[in-house]
Scaffold this motif. Structure first.
Motif, short mmCIF file in Angstrom:
data_model
loop_
_atom_site.label_atom_id
_atom_site.label_comp_id
_atom_site.label_asym_id
_atom_site.label_seq_id
_atom_site.Cartn_x
_atom_site.Cartn_y
_atom_site.Cartn_z
N ASP A 1 -0.16 -1.55 -4.78
CA ASP A 1 0.37 -1.27 -3.50
C ASP A 1 0.25 -2.48 -2.67
OD1 ASP A 1 1.66 0.43 -1.50
OD2 ASP A 1 -0.29 0.49 -0.52
N ASP B 1 -4.32 3.10 -7.50
CA ASP B 1 -5.73 3.46 -7.49
C ASP B 1 -6.48 2.49 -6.69
OD1 ASP B 1 -5.65 5.61 -9.17
OD2 ASP B 1 -6.14 4.43 -11.01
N TYR B 2 -7.81 2.87 -6.22
CA TYR B 2 -8.39 1.93 -5.39
C TYR B 2 -9.14 0.62 -6.23
CZ TYR B 2 -8.16 5.22 -1.62
OH TYR B 2 -8.09 5.84 -0.51
N ASP B 3 -8.45 -0.37 -5.88
CA ASP B 3 -8.91 -1.61 -6.56
C ASP B 3 -8.29 -2.64 -5.44
OD1 ASP B 3 -9.80 -3.67 -8.19
OD2 ASP B 3 -8.87 -2.95 -10.03
N ASP B 4 -8.91 -4.09 -5.49
CA ASP B 4 -8.63 -5.09 -4.69
C ASP B 4 -7.80 -6.09 -5.03
OD1 ASP B 4 -10.47 -6.07 -6.25
OD2 ASP B 4 -11.80 -6.88 -4.47
N THR C 1 2.17 3.13 0.96
CA THR C 1 1.36 3.76 2.03
C THR C 1 1.31 3.00 3.32
OG1 THR C 1 -0.49 2.43 1.18
CG2 THR C 1 0.00 4.49 0.08
N LEU D 1 -6.05 -2.52 -0.74
CA LEU D 1 -7.37 -1.92 -1.41
C LEU D 1 -6.76 -1.04 -2.47
CD1 LEU D 1 -9.57 -1.43 1.62
CD2 LEU D 1 -9.75 -3.32 -0.08
N LYS D 2 -5.49 -0.70 -2.42
CA LYS D 2 -4.80 0.18 -3.62
C LYS D 2 -4.22 -0.35 -4.58
CE LYS D 2 -4.03 4.12 -2.39
NZ LYS D 2 -3.21 5.35 -2.19
N CYS D 3 -4.82 -1.50 -5.26
CA CYS D 3 -4.34 -2.15 -6.41
C CYS D 3 -2.80 -2.53 -6.39
CB CYS D 3 -4.31 -1.21 -7.74
SG CYS D 3 -4.19 -1.85 -9.10
N ASN E 1 -1.13 -1.82 1.30
CA ASN E 1 -2.35 -1.84 1.16
C ASN E 1 -3.28 -2.62 0.10
OD1 ASN E 1 -4.97 -0.73 1.27
ND2 ASN E 1 -4.65 1.03 1.56
#
Length: 142
Positions: free
Chosen positions: A11, A117-120, A86, A7-9, A5
């Motif tokens: 990941d 965490d959420y980060d792009d 994820t 949007l989840k750093c 993902n």
């Protein structure tokens, strides 16, 4: 195939690697296909089977009790012992499904995340590891 993902750093390290490889125009080589599977690698089983590759390399962030950015080839039998990122389908199930009736080799490359965490974008350690992996891969395939 890059899985994760974005949007989840960390990941998103799998898609990050695929994006960087596509920018290098390596995919123009008819022997290569880069798939940014995001969180749904199962959506690409038909494409993979149709292409009938000699090898499938899957790259994903996974918790292996290592240092952030550690890269490891993970045996499919060890999937139960690591935390895979994820996505909607278990990668062990995905790999078993792909192996049915095929001859290609599947290699799973895990990269230890630092943050989910959420980060792009990935953290510096994971980005450096991803860039190192890209250099190694390019040295093999180019």
């Amino acid at each position: 195939m890059g899985v994760g993902n974005e949007l989840k750093c960390d990941d998103g390290v799998g898609p990050y690697i695929i994006k960087k490889l596509k920018e290098e125009n390596i995919e123009d080589n008819e022997k290569m296909l880069f798939i940014d599977a995001q969180t749904v690698p199962e959506n690409f089983t038909g494409k993979i089977r149709k292409e009938n590759p000699s090898h499938v390399i899957i790259v994903d962030a996974c918790l292996m009790d290592g240092e952030p950015g550690d890269i490891k080839i993970v045996d499919k039998d060890d999937f139960a012992n690591i935390g895979i990122s994820t996505h909607s389908m278990s990668l062990s199930f995905f790999v078993r499904y792909l192996e049915q009736g095929t001859d290609f080799k599947i290699i799973f490359v895990g990269i230890e995340p630092e943050s989910m965490d959420y980060d792009d974008k990935p953290t510096a350690n994971v980005e450096n590891a991803a860039n190192d992996f890209i250099k190694i891969l390019k040295g093999i395939i180019v």
